[in-house]
Every structure is written in C-alpha cells, then in structure tokens.
Write an enzyme that holds these catalytic residues in place. Structure first.
Site, PDB file in Angstrom:
ATOM      1  CD  GLU A 137      -2.878  -1.102  -0.049  1.00 26.26           C
ATOM      2  OE1 GLU A 137      -3.184  -0.274  -0.727  1.00 26.26           O
ATOM      3  OE2 GLU A 137      -3.234  -2.150  -0.617  1.00 26.26           O
ATOM      4  CD  GLU A 199      -3.353  -3.506  -6.658  1.00 25.02           C
ATOM      5  OE1 GLU A 199      -3.472  -4.146  -6.630  1.00 25.02           O
ATOM      6  OE2 GLU A 199      -3.910  -2.274  -6.644  1.00 25.02           O
TER       7      GLU A 199
END
Length: 271
Positions: A137, A199
């Site tokens: 993250e 991602e």
C-alpha cells in the site's frame, strides 16, 4: 490537426517517472496530467472525512495492542521508502487501525495509512505478511498510482472529479466510480490494464520495502495464498479485474521475493 499535435505534445511532456528503480527494477514512464498538489488536497480531504466519520463510532484505534503492532511495522518500513524516493521521509505519515470486517488496507498520497481489522483477523496475519500488505500500500503512494490513475481518467475523458477518483481507489462503493464515465472499451483497454500494472509494481516494491525492513519477503506469497483461499475462487476474470489473478500474482511474487531475499538477510544480520 494542430489541436491533435498540441494534445500529443502535452501528453508527451506529462510522461515522467515518480520513483527510483530500487533493486526490483521498477521503471516505466507514467502519464501525469494531474498535479500532485491537486491530488494531495483531494486525498487529504477524503482522509479527514474517513477519520471524522469513523471516530464517533469508536472504530478508530480501538485495540491498543493492534495499533502498537501496526505502527511498529510502519516504523520499520517508512525509513526504507528513501530507496525509491528520498522526499518520502519528509511526508507526514500517519497510521491508524479501523475496526471493520473488511479485508482491506490503504495508503493515501502523502502517507496516510489505514489497516482494517478484517485483514488482520480473517487472515490470522503474521507480522511478515502484514509488512507485505503495508509495503504494498505504501508503494502505491510512493509511485503515485492514484495520481496516474486520475490522469488516465482525464486522458480517457471519463469526466470524473478528483474526489471521485480518490474515493473509488481507497473506498470502493463510497463515492462515484472512477470508471463510470468511460465506455467498456476504454475500461478494458486502458483503465483496467493500467490498474493491474499498478498492482504488480506495488507488489514488487512492497516486497523490497519489507525485505529492507527485516521482514521475510516470501511472506507475500503466503499472504496471497491466504487471500485466494478466502476469496474461494469468486474473483472476476483477470481481463475484467483491476488486480492480477491470484495465480499470476503468486508467480510474480515468488520471483521477486527471491530477488530481494539478500536484502532481507542483510537486514537481519545488521540488527
């Protein structure tokens, strides 16, 4: 014709990169039509809204032991961000734990982190696995993926606001969808594939951050095996998903966790 040439020139001028390559070798030209100041302002407002909404419910930092654990991991990860961008050390990092069954965590631009208790409890997550989640993250913020995604929306003519984009990325379902103004062809051909690239980059950078902080990068593999088991095969096909398939993700993480394993061994011996 002149308008098209001018538009192409603007896009080319807006292509740059936000981070150093690191040991995992993340290198890709990024489309950055939206200023970081604009997005940081929108993200800060969204973050404050989340905290102000959750605090009266008693869901922010309810369990001191959980908070201490999560912040302890962040304390080890944050100094490692300098390998990708030195200015990140000066960000106003903030780490909170939100009591919610949701299996989720995020890091907004500028270093505002939230970890949901659902991901801790439902996965019975280890510290190494939690470091993989948080490193992932944090890497989205370092790489400015939300800024890039907002820029892609502008380029695709999706017509959404920055606040909507921020809400869609960090709080899906709570705001206007970032892709609502785009046709299916644009979503499948441009927006979703870019999200999968984001991602993968965050996965690779995340294992490096974890390894440099002394957390076993191979835990990222176990993490996604747990996630695959939890999803029970209900994830959409990779073509129509903003995330890589669990299988593709695990293959990539297996390769890159091995690549940064020496950094982990070095961090362990230097303690």
């Amino acid at each position: 014709m002149k308008t098209r040439i001018l538009g192409c020139a603007i896009v080319l001028a807006a292509c740059s990169t936000t981070t150093e390559q690191g040991s995992v070798g993340v290198q890709r030209s990024q489309l950055l039509l939206v200023s970081s100041a604009e997005l940081d302002k929108a993200a800060a407002a969204q973050y404050q809204q989340v905290i102000q909404t959750e605090t009266p419910k008693g869901t922010v930092n309810r369990d001191p032991k959980q908070v201490e654990r999560v912040r302890g991991i962040a304390k080890r990860l944050i100094p490692q961000t300098a390998v990708f961008r030195k200015d990140a050390l000066e960000w106003r990092w903030e780490v909170n734990v939100i009591t919610s069954p949701e299996v989720n965590a995020w890091c907004m631009p500028g270093g505002k982190i939230a970890v949901y208790t659902g991901i801790i409890e439902k996965l019975q997550i280890t510290d190494d696995e939690l470091a993989a989640v948080m490193g992932h993250e944090m890497s989205h913020a370092l790489r400015e993926h939300s800024r890039e995604r907002a820029s892609q929306q502008v380029a695709a003519g999706a017509g959404t606001t920055l606040a909507g984009v921020v809400a869609d990325i960090f709080l899906p379902g709570s705001g206007q969808l970032a892709t609502q103004g785009a046709g299916l062809g644009t979503q499948v051909g441009v927006l979703l594939p870019y999200s999968r690239v984001h991602e993968t980059e965050a996965d690779r950078m995340g294992v490096e951050l974890a390894a440099r902080a002394g957390y076993d990068p191979r835990a990222a593999i176990a993490l996604w095996q747990k996630m695959a088991k939890l999803s029970g095969g209900s994830a959409p096909p990779q073509l129509l998903s903003t995330h890589p398939s669990n299988e593709a993700r695990i293959r990539d993480l297996t390769e890159f966790s091995q690549k940064v394993l020496p950094l982990y061994e070095q961090a362990r011996t230097s303690k």
